[in-house]
Design a protein around this motif. Structure first.
Motif, mmCIF file in Angstrom:
data_model
loop_
_atom_site.group_PDB
_atom_site.id
_atom_site.type_symbol
_atom_site.label_atom_id
_atom_site.label_comp_id
_atom_site.label_asym_id
_atom_site.label_seq_id
_atom_site.Cartn_x
_atom_site.Cartn_y
_atom_site.Cartn_z
ATOM 1 N N SER A 113 43.487 33.454 46.935
ATOM 2 C CA SER A 113 43.524 32.893 48.285
ATOM 3 C C SER A 113 42.193 32.201 48.590
ATOM 4 C CB SER A 113 43.852 33.970 49.317
ATOM 5 O OG SER A 113 42.803 34.862 49.430
ATOM 6 N N HIS A 114 42.303 31.054 49.204
ATOM 7 C CA HIS A 114 41.119 30.228 49.502
ATOM 8 C C HIS A 114 41.499 29.199 50.558
ATOM 9 C CE1 HIS A 114 43.450 27.699 46.779
ATOM 10 N NE2 HIS A 114 42.812 26.646 47.281
ATOM 11 N N ALA A 115 40.493 28.610 51.163
ATOM 12 C CA ALA A 115 40.707 27.406 51.971
ATOM 13 C C ALA A 115 39.992 26.300 51.210
ATOM 14 C CB ALA A 115 40.116 27.594 53.350
ATOM 15 N N ASP A 156 38.045 22.494 55.037
ATOM 16 C CA ASP A 156 36.998 23.045 55.906
ATOM 17 C C ASP A 156 36.221 21.950 56.658
ATOM 18 O OD1 ASP A 156 37.652 25.539 54.999
ATOM 19 O OD2 ASP A 156 35.850 25.843 53.791
ATOM 20 N N ILE A 170 44.126 29.182 55.017
ATOM 21 C CA ILE A 170 43.985 29.952 53.778
ATOM 22 C C ILE A 170 45.322 29.876 53.037
ATOM 23 C CG2 ILE A 170 43.657 32.282 52.836
ATOM 24 C CD1 ILE A 170 41.652 32.776 55.041
ATOM 25 N N HIS A 171 45.232 29.590 51.756
ATOM 26 C CA HIS A 171 46.453 29.477 50.955
ATOM 27 C C HIS A 171 46.206 30.017 49.557
ATOM 28 C CE1 HIS A 171 44.139 25.724 50.600
ATOM 29 N NE2 HIS A 171 44.654 25.577 49.381
ATOM 30 N N ARG A 172 47.296 30.158 48.807
ATOM 31 C CA ARG A 172 47.197 30.652 47.428
ATOM 32 C C ARG A 172 48.406 30.125 46.667
ATOM 33 N NH1 ARG A 172 49.103 37.041 48.144
ATOM 34 N NH2 ARG A 172 51.297 36.560 48.524
ATOM 35 N N TYR A 225 32.628 30.553 47.102
ATOM 36 C CA TYR A 225 33.929 30.738 46.427
ATOM 37 C C TYR A 225 33.792 31.755 45.300
ATOM 38 C CZ TYR A 225 38.338 29.389 44.182
ATOM 39 O OH TYR A 225 39.604 29.395 43.646
ATOM 40 N N ARG A 230 34.220 33.054 52.416
ATOM 41 C CA ARG A 230 34.510 31.739 52.995
ATOM 42 C C ARG A 230 33.217 31.055 53.421
ATOM 43 N NH1 ARG A 230 39.214 30.318 56.972
ATOM 44 N NH2 ARG A 230 38.607 28.314 56.110
#
Ligand SMILES: O=C(O)CCC(=O)C(=O)O
Ligand SMILES: [Fe+2]
Length: 237
Positions: A113-115, A156, A170-172, A225, A230
């Motif tokens: 998961s990350h943006a 961002d 946030i997605h993955r 990261y 974040r």
């Protein structure tokens, strides 16, 4: 069982046990814009038309990105060039994400998961296999495939420029048990020399400046990261 088959099985077990790192075969992650940052030696030589197709795709997506950023500015009653002017020359990076199938998809993640650290990301989904999920109110929602459509993801740096009006979600990406999946993410980011922060018109007493103004956010982004943090939290005022 032949030797090749047994090696493949071993690899699968090893890959599946890498729960935290995620299961992803990255094919190419390369700078495509501006032109002088294209390192053709690092691009696949096959198929022969790869280079021309990626260049044409980049040009089309550059125009699309500019159109979307203008529309987003106008939707906030800003001058249409507001975000683009702040970004300067757009830097674009293409990332080809390859997710091999895994028999235990629940125990691996394709992409953690990350943006995104970009201003905007234009994602070409695999036409046949779903995998992208977005986090909202602590629940993961799958993003359905719409044939021939691109997923437009706010990054961002757009969240920062819009003073938090547009959110960087946030997605993955999850793995499919049977089928491989291929996606192409085009990250559109400001010039590293541009100062990025909330545009003045979006700051007032009722909505104070929520983010600092900084240069080269992408560098900070990658440092955070690696630590599963974040980066946008580091630039909040
Ligand atoms: O492959 C996907 O669906 C997501 C890719 C993504 O989020 C990324 O490359 O940043
Ligand atoms: Fe992403």
């Amino acid at each position: 069982m032949g030797q090749k088959e047994s090696i493949m099985k071993d690899m699968e077990v090893t890959l599946c046990s890498q729960k935290i790192k995620g299961l992803i075969g990255l094919i190419v992650f390369t700078s495509v814009q501006p032109e002088h940052q294209r390192i053709f030696q690092a691009w696949p030589q096959q198929p022969p038309e790869f280079r021309d197709v990626l260049i044409e795709y980049t040009e089309k997506l550059k125009e699309l990105n500019e159109g979307i950023m203008k529309a987003m500015a106008k939707s906030l009653k800003l001058e249409e060039e507001s975000f683009l002017k702040q970004c300067g020359d757009t830097n674009m990076f293409a990332r080809f994400n390859y997710y091999p199938p895994c028999k235990r998809p629940e125990s691996v993640l394709g992409l953690k998961s990350h943006a995104d650290g970009s201003a905007m990301t234009l994602l070409l989904q695999d036409p046949n296999v779903e995998g992208l999920q977005i986090l909202r109110d602590n629940n993961w929602f799958k993003v359905s495939i719409i044939p021939d459509a691109l997923v437009v993801n706010v990054g961002d740096q757009m969240e920062m420029m819009s003073n938090g009006v547009f959110k960087s979600p946030i997605h993955r990406a999850v793995i499919n048990s049977e089928k491989e999946r291929l996606t192409i993410a085009m990250f559109c980011a400001p010039d590293v020399e541009s100062e990025i922060g909330p545009v003045d018109e979006l700051i007032d007493e009722s909505r104070p400046k929520l983010y600092k103004t900084i240069k080269n956010y992408v560098k900070t982004y990658f440092q955070y990261y690696q630590q599963n943090k974040r980066a946008i939290d580091a630039v909040r005022v």
